[in-house]
Design an enzyme around this catalytic site. Structure first.
Site, PDB file in Angstrom:
ATOM      1  N   GLU A 154     -53.413  32.540  23.351  1.00  0.00           N
ATOM      2  CA  GLU A 154     -52.481  31.966  22.385  1.00  0.00           C
ATOM      3  C   GLU A 154     -52.807  32.479  20.989  1.00  0.00           C
ATOM      4  O   GLU A 154     -53.942  32.877  20.700  1.00  0.00           O
ATOM      5  CB  GLU A 154     -52.559  30.436  22.416  1.00  0.00           C
ATOM      6  CG  GLU A 154     -52.103  29.815  23.722  1.00  0.00           C
ATOM      7  CD  GLU A 154     -50.605  29.935  23.937  1.00  0.00           C
ATOM      8  OE1 GLU A 154     -49.875  30.148  22.945  1.00  0.00           O
ATOM      9  OE2 GLU A 154     -50.156  29.825  25.101  1.00  0.00           O
ATOM     10  N   ASN A 212     -39.526  26.771  23.077  1.00  0.00           N
ATOM     11  CA  ASN A 212     -40.310  26.223  21.969  1.00  0.00           C
ATOM     12  C   ASN A 212     -39.532  26.388  20.658  1.00  0.00           C
ATOM     13  O   ASN A 212     -39.537  27.460  20.057  1.00  0.00           O
ATOM     14  CB  ASN A 212     -41.662  26.937  21.909  1.00  0.00           C
ATOM     15  CG  ASN A 212     -42.576  26.360  20.843  1.00  0.00           C
ATOM     16  OD1 ASN A 212     -42.298  25.320  20.243  1.00  0.00           O
ATOM     17  ND2 ASN A 212     -43.674  27.051  20.597  1.00  0.00           N
ATOM     18  N   TYR A 258     -32.312  42.225  23.699  1.00  0.00           N
ATOM     19  CA  TYR A 258     -32.961  40.919  23.879  1.00  0.00           C
ATOM     20  C   TYR A 258     -33.797  40.617  22.641  1.00  0.00           C
ATOM     21  O   TYR A 258     -34.528  41.484  22.147  1.00  0.00           O
ATOM     22  CB  TYR A 258     -33.854  40.920  25.121  1.00  0.00           C
ATOM     23  CG  TYR A 258     -34.484  39.581  25.392  1.00  0.00           C
ATOM     24  CD1 TYR A 258     -33.761  38.571  26.011  1.00  0.00           C
ATOM     25  CD2 TYR A 258     -35.794  39.312  24.987  1.00  0.00           C
ATOM     26  CE1 TYR A 258     -34.327  37.325  26.246  1.00  0.00           C
ATOM     27  CE2 TYR A 258     -36.367  38.077  25.210  1.00  0.00           C
ATOM     28  CZ  TYR A 258     -35.631  37.086  25.835  1.00  0.00           C
ATOM     29  OH  TYR A 258     -36.199  35.845  26.052  1.00  0.00           O
ATOM     30  N   ASN A 263     -43.368  33.439  18.435  1.00  0.00           N
ATOM     31  CA  ASN A 263     -43.366  32.124  17.790  1.00  0.00           C
ATOM     32  C   ASN A 263     -44.240  32.080  16.550  1.00  0.00           C
ATOM     33  O   ASN A 263     -44.173  31.132  15.764  1.00  0.00           O
ATOM     34  CB  ASN A 263     -43.791  31.032  18.776  1.00  0.00           C
ATOM     35  CG  ASN A 263     -45.167  31.275  19.374  1.00  0.00           C
ATOM     36  OD1 ASN A 263     -46.039  31.870  18.741  1.00  0.00           O
ATOM     37  ND2 ASN A 263     -45.374  30.834  20.606  1.00  0.00           N
ATOM     38  N   TYR A 269     -50.682  40.219  18.176  1.00  0.00           N
ATOM     39  CA  TYR A 269     -50.085  39.164  19.013  1.00  0.00           C
ATOM     40  C   TYR A 269     -48.686  39.620  19.452  1.00  0.00           C
ATOM     41  O   TYR A 269     -47.686  39.378  18.780  1.00  0.00           O
ATOM     42  CB  TYR A 269     -50.015  37.847  18.239  1.00  0.00           C
ATOM     43  CG  TYR A 269     -49.520  36.686  19.095  1.00  0.00           C
ATOM     44  CD1 TYR A 269     -50.221  36.283  20.226  1.00  0.00           C
ATOM     45  CD2 TYR A 269     -48.350  35.996  18.761  1.00  0.00           C
ATOM     46  CE1 TYR A 269     -49.776  35.223  21.006  1.00  0.00           C
ATOM     47  CE2 TYR A 269     -47.902  34.939  19.532  1.00  0.00           C
ATOM     48  CZ  TYR A 269     -48.617  34.562  20.651  1.00  0.00           C
ATOM     49  OH  TYR A 269     -48.164  33.509  21.424  1.00  0.00           O
ATOM     50  N   GLU A 272     -45.379  38.650  26.327  1.00  0.00           N
ATOM     51  CA  GLU A 272     -44.427  39.019  27.384  1.00  0.00           C
ATOM     52  C   GLU A 272     -42.994  39.099  26.871  1.00  0.00           C
ATOM     53  O   GLU A 272     -42.122  39.688  27.521  1.00  0.00           O
ATOM     54  CB  GLU A 272     -44.514  38.022  28.546  1.00  0.00           C
ATOM     55  CG  GLU A 272     -43.820  36.692  28.346  1.00  0.00           C
ATOM     56  CD  GLU A 272     -44.543  35.756  27.374  1.00  0.00           C
ATOM     57  OE1 GLU A 272     -43.918  34.781  26.926  1.00  0.00           O
ATOM     58  OE2 GLU A 272     -45.734  36.003  27.085  1.00  0.00           O
TER      59      GLU A 272
END
Length: 376
Positions: A154, A212, A258, A263, A269, A272
């Site tokens: 994360e 999210n 797409y 986030n 970072y 997927e």
């Protein structure tokens, strides 16, 4: 010589021969010779029979299994590097003995059996499962040979900063390029032989699947501006349109573009959200770290970065242009002729690669300032 003289000589000779013969027979019947001379002979025979002990074979059972040394499971485990998964990531239990079959990593034994703590060469901890007060870490003293492994996939924004984790771990497993063991969310690998890419059928222009939702996220703010200038098909819990596993990939592949919006924005970072559309024949429009950072992981002509445009409207105009110009659009798939996407397996691959590192690197080190390194 006269007949009488001949008989006088022959009689003692026959008697002597008889006595010697009896002695030899008795010797062979009652005396067991040493096998030393035979062993010496057999050693010579080994070089001729390519290393097989013919004397031993003669006395072995005809059962072929007896010819192969049998290694007990305990000995197999003993000869391997043992990695104990102390906290199952998000409680996800799965088959662990796959280092060799899935990742071509030999000599590793991955287990969640805490009774093996004192025998474990490494103990694997998933950051998101560690209690804030560290109360669910091992209470027993750490064996001198044992390494503690910190793993987290994360971003810092979505990872709690835990006091007390400095000077606790010996290696890190993370998406960071400067981790002890780097395991990104995906990789671009060469294809041999070259592949002829076939574009999937497209019936949507721009898509986004998101669960999210946070109005303060940069991606939410950008989406709200972008959707004013171009049609976006949206899915996921954030929009009350749940997408099941069986529909996830078909939905993405049916879109020309797409929104691969992360986030949170952090160096390296890249999740997927990029690799899914890349693997499914859809052009990712990325929002996250810098273009230069993305290009450390994937070819620059495989994606579109929002930072390349002055505004969401300018991006929308460019997407409309690509929609009308098939040649320009297909240029984003040239890389597919020589490369393909490889997805990495959470979390078993991370444990196996940590094991591989421990097997190859015997030096001892401590991550002195994990908080500064990860959270800045």
């Amino acid at each position: 010589m006269s007949s009488g003289t001949f008989h006088k000589i022959l009689k003692p000779l026959l008697f002597t021969t008889f006595i010697v013969g009896c002695f030899v027979i008795g010797f062979l019947m009652y005396y067991k010779p040493s096998t030393g001379w035979l062993n010496h002979l057999l050693k010579f025979s080994d070089s001729v029979t390519n290393g097989h002990d013919v004397f031993t074979k003669k006395n072995e059972s005809s059962n072929s299994k007896n010819l192969i040394p049998q290694i007990s499971p305990e000995k197999k485990e003993k000869n391997k590097t043992v990695i104990l998964v102390w906290l199952l990531p998000f409680g996800s239990n799965r088959e662990m003995d796959i280092c060799s079959s899935a990742f071509n990593i030999e000599g590793c034994f991955i287990t969640a059996d805490k009774k093996l703590y004192n025998k474990s060469h490494g103990v694997f901890f998933h950051h998101r499962d560690i209690h804030r007060d560290l109360s669910n870490l091992p209470k027993s003293p750490r064996p001198l040979f044992q390494r503690w492994i910190w793993m987290n996939m994360e971003s810092p924004t979505n990872s709690p900063k835990l006091p007390g984790i400095n000077n606790l771990f010996n290696l890190t497993v993370n998406y960071h390029q400067d981790s002890t063991v780097q395991v990104p969310y995906g990789s671009i690998i060469p294809v041999e032989p070259q592949e002829n890419f076939v574009l999937p059928n497209k019936n949507k222009l721009v898509c986004w699947i998101v669960s999210n939702w946070n109005p303060n996220y940069a991606r939410v703010k950008y989406y709200r501006e972008l959707q004013k200038h171009i049609k976006i098909d949206v899915y996921g819990r954030a929009f009350g349109k749940y997408i099941g596993k069986q529909d996830f990939h078909p939905t993405i592949s049916s879109c020309k573009f797409y929104l691969s919006f992360e986030n949170s924005v952090h160096k390296d970072y890249i999740t997927e959200k990029l690799y899914n559309p890349l693997s499914l024949g859809t052009v990712p429009v990325v929002l996250g770290t810098t273009r230069q950072n993305y290009e450390n992981f994937v070819q620059g002509d495989a994606f579109i970065h929002v930072d390349d445009f002055k505004s969401p409207k300018e991006l929308a105009d460019y997407l409309h242009l690509l929609d009308k110009n098939q040649e320009l659009y297909l240029a984003y798939f040239k890389w597919r002729k020589h490369f393909k996407v490889q997805r990495h397996t959470f979390w078993t691959e991370h444990a196996c690669k940590a094991c591989e590192y421990i097997r190859k690197h015997k030096e001892y080190r401590v991550i002195n300032d994990l908080i500064k390194w990860y959270w800045g």
